[in-house]
Design a protein around this motif. Structure first.
Motif, PDB file in Angstrom:
ATOM      1  N   TYR A 120       3.686  74.128 -52.731  1.00 34.53           N
ATOM      2  CA  TYR A 120       2.837  75.015 -52.406  1.00 34.53           C
ATOM      3  C   TYR A 120       1.726  74.369 -53.486  1.00 34.53           C
ATOM      4  O   TYR A 120       1.562  74.795 -54.556  1.00 34.53           O
ATOM      5  CB  TYR A 120       2.273  76.289 -52.475  1.00 34.53           C
ATOM      6  N   PRO A 121       1.568  72.969 -53.569  1.00 31.61           N
ATOM      7  CA  PRO A 121      -0.015  72.536 -54.369  1.00 31.61           C
ATOM      8  C   PRO A 121      -0.964  72.456 -55.323  1.00 31.61           C
ATOM      9  O   PRO A 121      -0.795  72.279 -55.416  1.00 31.61           O
ATOM     10  CB  PRO A 121       0.525  71.017 -53.913  1.00 31.61           C
ATOM     11  N   SER A 122      -1.526  73.703 -53.659  1.00 30.63           N
ATOM     12  CA  SER A 122      -2.567  73.915 -53.737  1.00 30.63           C
ATOM     13  C   SER A 122      -2.795  75.562 -54.139  1.00 30.63           C
ATOM     14  O   SER A 122      -4.077  75.918 -55.168  1.00 30.63           O
ATOM     15  CB  SER A 122      -3.784  74.357 -52.455  1.00 30.63           C
ATOM     16  N   PHE A 123      -1.911  75.769 -54.762  1.00 29.92           N
ATOM     17  CA  PHE A 123      -1.510  77.994 -55.305  1.00 29.92           C
ATOM     18  C   PHE A 123      -1.644  77.517 -56.753  1.00 29.92           C
ATOM     19  O   PHE A 123      -1.218  76.306 -57.505  1.00 29.92           O
ATOM     20  CB  PHE A 123      -0.488  77.851 -55.428  1.00 29.92           C
ATOM     21  N   SER A 124      -2.552  78.679 -57.832  1.00 29.74           N
ATOM     22  CA  SER A 124      -2.047  78.219 -59.242  1.00 29.74           C
ATOM     23  C   SER A 124      -0.961  79.415 -59.569  1.00 29.74           C
ATOM     24  O   SER A 124      -0.331  79.429 -58.689  1.00 29.74           O
ATOM     25  CB  SER A 124      -3.580  79.192 -59.216  1.00 29.74           C
ATOM     26  N   PHE A 125      -0.840  78.766 -60.852  1.00 31.51           N
ATOM     27  CA  PHE A 125       0.662  79.322 -60.925  1.00 31.51           C
ATOM     28  C   PHE A 125       0.087  79.747 -62.900  1.00 31.51           C
ATOM     29  O   PHE A 125       0.172  79.234 -63.119  1.00 31.51           O
ATOM     30  CB  PHE A 125       1.417  78.281 -61.248  1.00 31.51           C
ATOM     31  N   MET A 126       1.033  80.895 -62.967  1.00 29.28           N
ATOM     32  CA  MET A 126       0.773  82.148 -64.128  1.00 29.28           C
ATOM     33  C   MET A 126       1.826  82.609 -64.619  1.00 29.28           C
ATOM     34  O   MET A 126       2.566  83.270 -63.640  1.00 29.28           O
ATOM     35  CB  MET A 126      -0.116  82.904 -63.781  1.00 29.28           C
ATOM     36  N   GLY A 127       2.553  82.238 -65.604  1.00 24.51           N
ATOM     37  CA  GLY A 127       3.961  82.471 -66.158  1.00 24.51           C
ATOM     38  C   GLY A 127       3.599  82.444 -67.449  1.00 24.51           C
ATOM     39  O   GLY A 127       2.777  82.807 -68.070  1.00 24.51           O
ATOM     40  N   GLU A 128       4.720  84.155 -68.166  1.00 21.31           N
ATOM     41  CA  GLU A 128       4.802  84.151 -69.476  1.00 21.31           C
ATOM     42  C   GLU A 128       4.973  82.749 -70.242  1.00 21.31           C
ATOM     43  O   GLU A 128       4.314  82.733 -70.772  1.00 21.31           O
ATOM     44  CB  GLU A 128       5.807  85.172 -69.801  1.00 21.31           C
ATOM     45  N   GLU A 129       5.802  82.057 -69.963  1.00 23.01           N
ATOM     46  CA  GLU A 129       5.718  80.970 -71.354  1.00 23.01           C
ATOM     47  C   GLU A 129       5.303  80.598 -71.061  1.00 23.01           C
ATOM     48  O   GLU A 129       5.156  79.402 -72.513  1.00 23.01           O
ATOM     49  CB  GLU A 129       7.246  80.890 -71.356  1.00 23.01           C
ATOM     50  N   THR A 130       4.533  79.773 -70.144  1.00 20.38           N
ATOM     51  CA  THR A 130       3.045  78.382 -70.277  1.00 20.38           C
ATOM     52  C   THR A 130       1.802  78.757 -70.078  1.00 20.38           C
ATOM     53  O   THR A 130       0.754  78.656 -70.231  1.00 20.38           O
ATOM     54  CB  THR A 130       3.843  77.569 -69.149  1.00 20.38           C
ATOM     55  N   TYR A 131       1.581  80.581 -70.487  1.00 17.31           N
ATOM     56  CA  TYR A 131      -0.050  81.188 -70.266  1.00 17.31           C
ATOM     57  C   TYR A 131      -0.609  80.817 -71.486  1.00 17.31           C
ATOM     58  O   TYR A 131      -0.059  80.831 -72.862  1.00 17.31           O
ATOM     59  CB  TYR A 131       0.533  82.737 -70.164  1.00 17.31           C
TER      60      TYR A 131
END
Length: 314
Positions: free
Chosen positions: A65-76
């Motif tokens: 899903y390349p058009s979606f955003s991503f939020m992760g604890e370790e890279t926030y």
């Protein structure tokens, strides 16, 4: 991509597959605390496995899903807001301290928000093989996966799937003095929020008659995983969960599971009837046999025992 064009069921199934693969990474790893061993202080731990799992999750999901955003604890990156774009919100290991101590109350938490609203949630404990999942408007479920065993032969039994809450109709919510309440101390131990928590815990557990004027709850449970705490409320074996200081990745997936099980999430401070997934303070209550009226009465009673105000940077 328009929201109506998003195949929620397909994404749900992808998240389950990713969670199961990530679970194998977690159970197969030896917890190695990275660097100084903490992010904020000696109670805020991070391991090499946290980062490896998040990299696997983000790479896999964004490839699909390349058009979606991503939020992760370790890279926030602090200060980055949650937007209205479809966003995967991930905690690679929710319960890192438990993981380090080999206490099996650990999960991977995978959520999806649409317009900043939790929409899909998958929470998987790879040590117990319990997976919770939900899609907004389609209910939530507990799936029990069998443990591998030579005695089961080449074809293991099928997973067992149960609709949440486990008891349906759910029992009534009669008052805090009948409740088992989940809380967490958190890793911030020296500020006003910590004092608010401590005083609130005392009020919740004190006798109802003077001089206590407390809630006299059955007991408090501090188990170490916000995602699993929310799922326990969804199951119905914990009645209330009060939290301050955690983040969107801790609660997004469990929020979906709970709401789809008839539970409710509001803010952790008095009067916060509309909670934000990135708001960092939450009060969750299970489904009630008497419906929303019982839930709202219990929420109001709980807010009456919050000794101060939780305030966090978002």
């Amino acid at each position: 991509m328009a929201e109506q064009d998003i195949d929620l069921q397909k994404i749900h199934d992808v998240l389950i597959d990713v969670a199961r693969q990530a679970g194998d990474m977690i159970t197969g790893a030896t917890p190695v605390v990275e660097g100084t061993g903490s992010k904020m202080n000696s109670a805020d731990l991070v391991t090499e496995t946290d980062k490896a799992v998040e990299k696997f999750v983000s790479t896999t999901l964004l490839a699909k899903y390349p058009s979606f955003s991503f939020m992760g604890e370790e890279t926030y990156v602090p200060g980055t807001p949650l937007t209205s774009s479809p966003t995967f919100i991930t905690d690679p290991i929710d319960g890192t301290t438990n993981f380090v101590h080999r206490h099996p109350y650990v999960s991977i938490s995978l959520g999806l928000t649409l317009n900043r609203h939790p929409t899909i949630g998958v929470v998987y404990n790879p040590f117990t093989h319990k997976l919770y999942s939900g899609i907004r408007g389609h209910g939530s479920y507990l799936t029990l996966y069998p443990f591998p065993s030579p005695s089961l032969g080449p074809t293991p039994p099928s997973p067992q799937r149960f609709k949440l809450p486990l008891q349906n109709p759910p029992p009534p919510l009669k008052g805090l003095d009948t409740c088992l309440v989940a809380i967490e101390w958190g890793s911030e131990r020296s500020n006003a929020n910590f004092l608010t928590k401590h005083r609130t815990f005392v009020s919740l557990t004190s006798p109802k008659s003077p001089p206590g004027n407390g809630a006299m709850v059955h007991s408090l449970r501090s188990l170490g995983s916000a995602a699993l705490n929310l799922c326990a409320v969804a199951e119905g074996n914990i009645d209330v969960y009060w939290e301050g200081g955690c983040w969107a990745w801790d609660v997004c997936a469990g929020w979906v599971v709970l709401e789809e099980a008839g539970g409710r999430v509001v803010g952790g401070n008095k009067g916060e009837w509309e909670a934000e997934v990135a708001g960092r303070r939450y009060l969750a209550v299970r489904a009630a046999g008497g419906g929303e009226g019982e839930q709202e009465a219990l929420i109001g009673e709980f807010w009456g025992h919050v000794q101060g105000k939780l305030e966090y940077e978002t």
